[in-house]
Motif scaffolding. Structure first.
Motif, PDB file in Angstrom:
ATOM      1  N   ARG A  90       0.826  -1.218   0.000  1.00 31.28           N
ATOM      2  CA  ARG A  90       0.000   0.000   0.000  1.00 31.28           C
ATOM      3  C   ARG A  90       0.861   1.270   0.000  1.00 31.28           C
ATOM      4  O   ARG A  90       0.580   2.220  -0.729  1.00 31.28           O
ATOM      5  CB  ARG A  90      -0.932  -0.003   1.226  1.00 31.28           C
ATOM      6  N   ARG A  93       2.283   1.932  -3.469  1.00 29.76           N
ATOM      7  CA  ARG A  93       1.257   2.389  -4.415  1.00 29.76           C
ATOM      8  C   ARG A  93       0.796   3.816  -4.088  1.00 29.76           C
ATOM      9  O   ARG A  93       0.507   4.603  -4.992  1.00 29.76           O
ATOM     10  CB  ARG A  93       0.086   1.408  -4.457  1.00 29.76           C
ATOM     11  N   THR A  99      -2.744   5.706 -11.528  1.00 27.92           N
ATOM     12  CA  THR A  99      -2.190   5.328 -12.831  1.00 27.92           C
ATOM     13  C   THR A  99      -2.239   6.497 -13.816  1.00 27.92           C
ATOM     14  O   THR A  99      -1.271   6.747 -14.540  1.00 27.92           O
ATOM     15  CB  THR A  99      -3.013   4.156 -13.412  1.00 27.92           C
ATOM     16  N   SER A 128       3.214  -3.768  -7.182  1.00 24.77           N
ATOM     17  CA  SER A 128       2.269  -4.871  -6.986  1.00 24.77           C
ATOM     18  C   SER A 128       1.009  -4.356  -6.295  1.00 24.77           C
ATOM     19  O   SER A 128       1.084  -3.451  -5.455  1.00 24.77           O
ATOM     20  CB  SER A 128       2.888  -5.962  -6.123  1.00 24.77           C
ATOM     21  N   ASP A 129      -0.142  -4.948  -6.633  1.00 24.41           N
ATOM     22  CA  ASP A 129      -1.392  -4.453  -6.046  1.00 24.41           C
ATOM     23  C   ASP A 129      -1.985  -5.358  -4.976  1.00 24.41           C
ATOM     24  O   ASP A 129      -3.028  -5.039  -4.413  1.00 24.41           O
ATOM     25  CB  ASP A 129      -2.415  -4.128  -7.142  1.00 24.41           C
ATOM     26  N   SER A 130      -1.357  -6.513  -4.697  1.00 24.33           N
ATOM     27  CA  SER A 130      -1.850  -7.412  -3.652  1.00 24.33           C
ATOM     28  C   SER A 130      -0.714  -8.355  -3.257  1.00 24.33           C
ATOM     29  O   SER A 130       0.312  -8.406  -3.940  1.00 24.33           O
ATOM     30  CB  SER A 130      -3.026  -8.243  -4.182  1.00 24.33           C
TER      31      SER A 130
END
Ligand code: RTP
Ligand code: MG
Length: 159
Positions: A90, A93, A99, A128-130
């Motif tokens: 998190r 990101r 984006t 990475s998103d997860s």
């Protein structure tokens, strides 16, 4: 005294070819990582073949931007990092921002993409998103990396 164990979470961060092409931008992004208390677990510079790009972004294969994304990501050198921090996925990101560059500039003007992004495709960084995608992406970029081994050997340093 109580020892507070910090739970480090690994994430995969990439500085994309648009940003690596500018040495000052690359330097600034590397510094941003250090300033935000990430531990740099691994770092490598690499160039993708078109097929690497297609494989990594297979989930986007039906999208209108897929061809230019694939072409862009195999257009020149990039830098990949395995980063560790509490809630690292998190945090990275958040640091990147949205984006889409114009959204980033509007809603998160201090973010990396707001400051350095060129277009919605050439947006300087990936994260990475997860947890699942971090695992997949870390082994995509660092096939020899073993997270369990790293935790056992290195994690006590961060207690
Ligand atoms: P990423 O996967 O790189 O962290 O980015 P994301 O989750 O924020 O964005 P995603 O929707 O997964 O898109 C992956 C990458 O495709 C490029 N893209 N181009 N409209 C466009 O031209 C467009 N939309 C997306 C970006 O490079 C984005 O990071
Ligand atoms: Mg994504």
């Amino acid at each position: 005294a109580a020892r507070l164990a910090r739970v480090l979470q690994l994430t995969l961060a990439v500085i994309k070819p648009d940003a690596v092409a500018h040495p000052l931008m690359l330097e600034a992004l590397h510094q941003r990582i250090l300033d935000n208390k990430f531990v740099i677990v691994r770092c490598r510079d690499l160039v993708w073949r078109r097929q690497d790009s297609e494989r990594f972004y297979a989930e986007h294969s039906g999208r209108f931007f897929y061809q230019r994304l694939v072409e862009f990501m195999s257009s020149g050198p990039m830098r990949a990092y395995i980063l560790a921090r509490e809630d690292g996925i998190r945090h990275w990101r958040e640091l990147m921002g949205p984006t889409k560059v114009f959204r980033a500039r509007y809603s998160s003007p201090a973010s990396i993409r707001a400051q350095f992004g060129l277009t919605d495709t050439r947006n300087t960084t990936h994260g990475s998103d997860s947890v699942e995608s971090a695992q997949r992406e870390i082994s995509f970029f660092f096939p020899d990396f073993c997270a369990e081994e790293w935790m056992v050997k290195e994690e006590p340093l961060f207690r």
